[in-house]
Design a protein around this motif. Structure first.
Motif, mmCIF file in Angstrom:
data_model
loop_
_atom_site.group_PDB
_atom_site.id
_atom_site.type_symbol
_atom_site.label_atom_id
_atom_site.label_comp_id
_atom_site.label_asym_id
_atom_site.label_seq_id
_atom_site.Cartn_x
_atom_site.Cartn_y
_atom_site.Cartn_z
ATOM 1 N N LEU A 97 0.830 -1.206 0.000
ATOM 2 C CA LEU A 97 0.000 0.000 0.000
ATOM 3 C C LEU A 97 0.862 1.253 0.000
ATOM 4 C CD1 LEU A 97 -2.779 -1.124 2.472
ATOM 5 C CD2 LEU A 97 -3.023 -0.765 0.009
ATOM 6 N N THR A 98 1.980 1.213 0.724
ATOM 7 C CA THR A 98 2.918 2.335 0.716
ATOM 8 C C THR A 98 3.503 2.519 -0.680
ATOM 9 O OG1 THR A 98 3.464 1.922 3.030
ATOM 10 C CG2 THR A 98 5.027 3.243 1.766
ATOM 11 N N ARG A 99 3.875 1.425 -1.287
ATOM 12 C CA ARG A 99 4.403 1.494 -2.656
ATOM 13 C C ARG A 99 3.347 1.983 -3.634
ATOM 14 N NH1 ARG A 99 8.236 -3.840 -3.332
ATOM 15 N NH2 ARG A 99 9.557 -3.412 -1.531
ATOM 16 N N LEU A 100 2.102 1.576 -3.402
ATOM 17 C CA LEU A 100 1.012 2.033 -4.254
ATOM 18 C C LEU A 100 0.861 3.551 -4.168
ATOM 19 C CD1 LEU A 100 -1.368 1.390 -6.138
ATOM 20 C CD2 LEU A 100 -2.781 1.126 -4.076
ATOM 21 N N CYS A 101 0.981 4.102 -2.961
ATOM 22 C CA CYS A 101 0.908 5.561 -2.806
ATOM 23 C C CYS A 101 1.988 6.245 -3.640
ATOM 24 C CB CYS A 101 1.059 5.951 -1.336
ATOM 25 S SG CYS A 101 -0.421 5.714 -0.366
ATOM 26 N N ARG A 102 3.176 5.689 -3.627
ATOM 27 C CA ARG A 102 4.266 6.278 -4.419
ATOM 28 C C ARG A 102 3.944 6.202 -5.914
ATOM 29 N NH1 ARG A 102 7.966 10.096 -3.624
ATOM 30 N NH2 ARG A 102 8.491 10.422 -5.772
ATOM 31 N N CYS A 103 3.403 5.072 -6.358
ATOM 32 C CA CYS A 103 3.026 4.928 -7.771
ATOM 33 C C CYS A 103 1.922 5.914 -8.150
ATOM 34 C CB CYS A 103 2.563 3.499 -8.054
ATOM 35 S SG CYS A 103 3.865 2.273 -7.984
ATOM 36 N N VAL A 104 0.966 6.105 -7.250
ATOM 37 C CA VAL A 104 -0.110 7.067 -7.500
ATOM 38 C C VAL A 104 0.478 8.464 -7.662
ATOM 39 C CG1 VAL A 104 -2.059 8.252 -6.397
ATOM 40 C CG2 VAL A 104 -1.973 5.752 -6.427
ATOM 41 N N TYR A 105 1.359 8.865 -6.733
ATOM 42 C CA TYR A 105 1.961 10.193 -6.820
ATOM 43 C C TYR A 105 2.749 10.350 -8.121
ATOM 44 C CZ TYR A 105 4.794 14.281 -6.190
ATOM 45 O OH TYR A 105 5.398 15.496 -6.393
ATOM 46 N N GLU A 123 2.792 16.450 -18.154
ATOM 47 C CA GLU A 123 2.521 16.314 -19.590
ATOM 48 C C GLU A 123 1.340 17.189 -20.027
ATOM 49 O OE1 GLU A 123 4.384 14.696 -21.855
ATOM 50 O OE2 GLU A 123 5.764 14.295 -20.202
ATOM 51 N N THR A 124 0.337 17.294 -19.174
ATOM 52 C CA THR A 124 -0.852 18.083 -19.519
ATOM 53 C C THR A 124 -0.560 19.575 -19.532
ATOM 54 O OG1 THR A 124 -2.247 16.366 -18.563
ATOM 55 C CG2 THR A 124 -3.268 18.492 -18.929
ATOM 56 N N THR A 125 0.220 20.039 -18.562
ATOM 57 C CA THR A 125 0.521 21.474 -18.488
ATOM 58 C C THR A 125 1.716 21.859 -19.348
ATOM 59 O OG1 THR A 125 1.975 21.191 -16.567
ATOM 60 C CG2 THR A 125 -0.362 21.678 -16.128
ATOM 61 N N GLY A 126 2.555 20.882 -19.701
ATOM 62 C CA GLY A 126 3.789 21.181 -20.431
ATOM 63 C C GLY A 126 4.851 21.800 -19.534
ATOM 64 N N LEU A 127 4.646 21.717 -18.236
ATOM 65 C CA LEU A 127 5.561 22.299 -17.247
ATOM 66 C C LEU A 127 6.311 21.154 -16.568
ATOM 67 C CD1 LEU A 127 6.302 25.023 -15.850
ATOM 68 C CD2 LEU A 127 4.569 24.445 -14.143
ATOM 69 N N HIS A 128 7.539 20.902 -16.994
ATOM 70 C CA HIS A 128 8.262 19.718 -16.509
ATOM 71 C C HIS A 128 9.097 19.966 -15.262
ATOM 72 C CE1 HIS A 128 6.875 17.225 -19.777
ATOM 73 N NE2 HIS A 128 7.044 18.279 -20.568
ATOM 74 N N ASP A 129 9.078 21.187 -14.742
ATOM 75 C CA ASP A 129 9.813 21.429 -13.503
ATOM 76 C C ASP A 129 8.866 21.794 -12.361
ATOM 77 O OD1 ASP A 129 9.085 23.896 -14.499
ATOM 78 O OD2 ASP A 129 10.922 24.901 -13.883
ATOM 79 N N ILE A 169 3.443 12.825 -13.430
ATOM 80 C CA ILE A 169 3.702 12.709 -14.870
ATOM 81 C C ILE A 169 2.505 13.230 -15.665
ATOM 82 C CG2 ILE A 169 3.999 11.061 -16.768
ATOM 83 C CD1 ILE A 169 5.662 9.354 -14.737
ATOM 84 N N PHE A 170 1.295 12.841 -15.262
ATOM 85 C CA PHE A 170 0.082 13.294 -15.958
ATOM 86 C C PHE A 170 -0.006 14.819 -15.960
ATOM 87 C CE2 PHE A 170 -4.416 14.600 -15.295
ATOM 88 C CZ PHE A 170 -4.856 14.403 -16.593
ATOM 89 N N LEU A 171 0.190 15.441 -14.798
ATOM 90 C CA LEU A 171 0.087 16.898 -14.714
ATOM 91 C C LEU A 171 1.210 17.586 -15.473
ATOM 92 C CD1 LEU A 171 -1.028 17.161 -10.997
ATOM 93 C CD2 LEU A 171 -2.378 17.822 -12.989
#
Length: 108
Positions: free
Chosen positions: A40-48, A57-63, A53-55
């Motif tokens: 479950l702890t690892r799942l939280c990390r995968c979710v984050y 790629e969507t915003t085009g703001l990589h930093d 990555i989604f945000l």
């Protein structure tokens, strides 16, 4: 729950738009999470990482980085009823190190 929501709103969440996401696990994999709670702890990390990555790629703001509050929920004691999932309240965009917030554009 109401007190936790008030605490988030008054003390933790920055006054920017937010969205709620819920991440669940396929039924056939849930039994592994029942007997190995470290997953479950690892799942939280995968979710984050997925949200980040989604945000980006969507915003085009990589930093930039999102603001995220996650809670782990488990439901049921029996293997066939055990339902672990993650609730996440996520800023609807990214923060730069300068504190500037970039709102995520509308996406389908």
């Amino acid at each position: 729950m109401i007190q936790f929501g008030e605490l988030l709103n008054e003390s933790i969440l920055y006054p920017v738009p937010h969205r709620q996401y819920v991440f669940s696990i396929p039924i056939m994999l849930r039994i592994y999470f029942k007997y190995d709670r470290e997953l479950l702890t690892r799942l939280c990390r995968c979710v984050y990482d997925s949200l980040h990555i989604f945000l980006q790629e969507t915003t085009g703001l990589h930093d930039g980085a999102p603001g995220v509050v996650m809670t782990i929920h488990t439901f049921g004691d029996y293997p066939e009823k055990f339902h672990p999932h993650i609730h996440a309240i996520v800023s609807d965009g990214l923060f730069r190190k300068t504190g500037t917030f970039y709102v995520m554009p509308n996406v389908d």
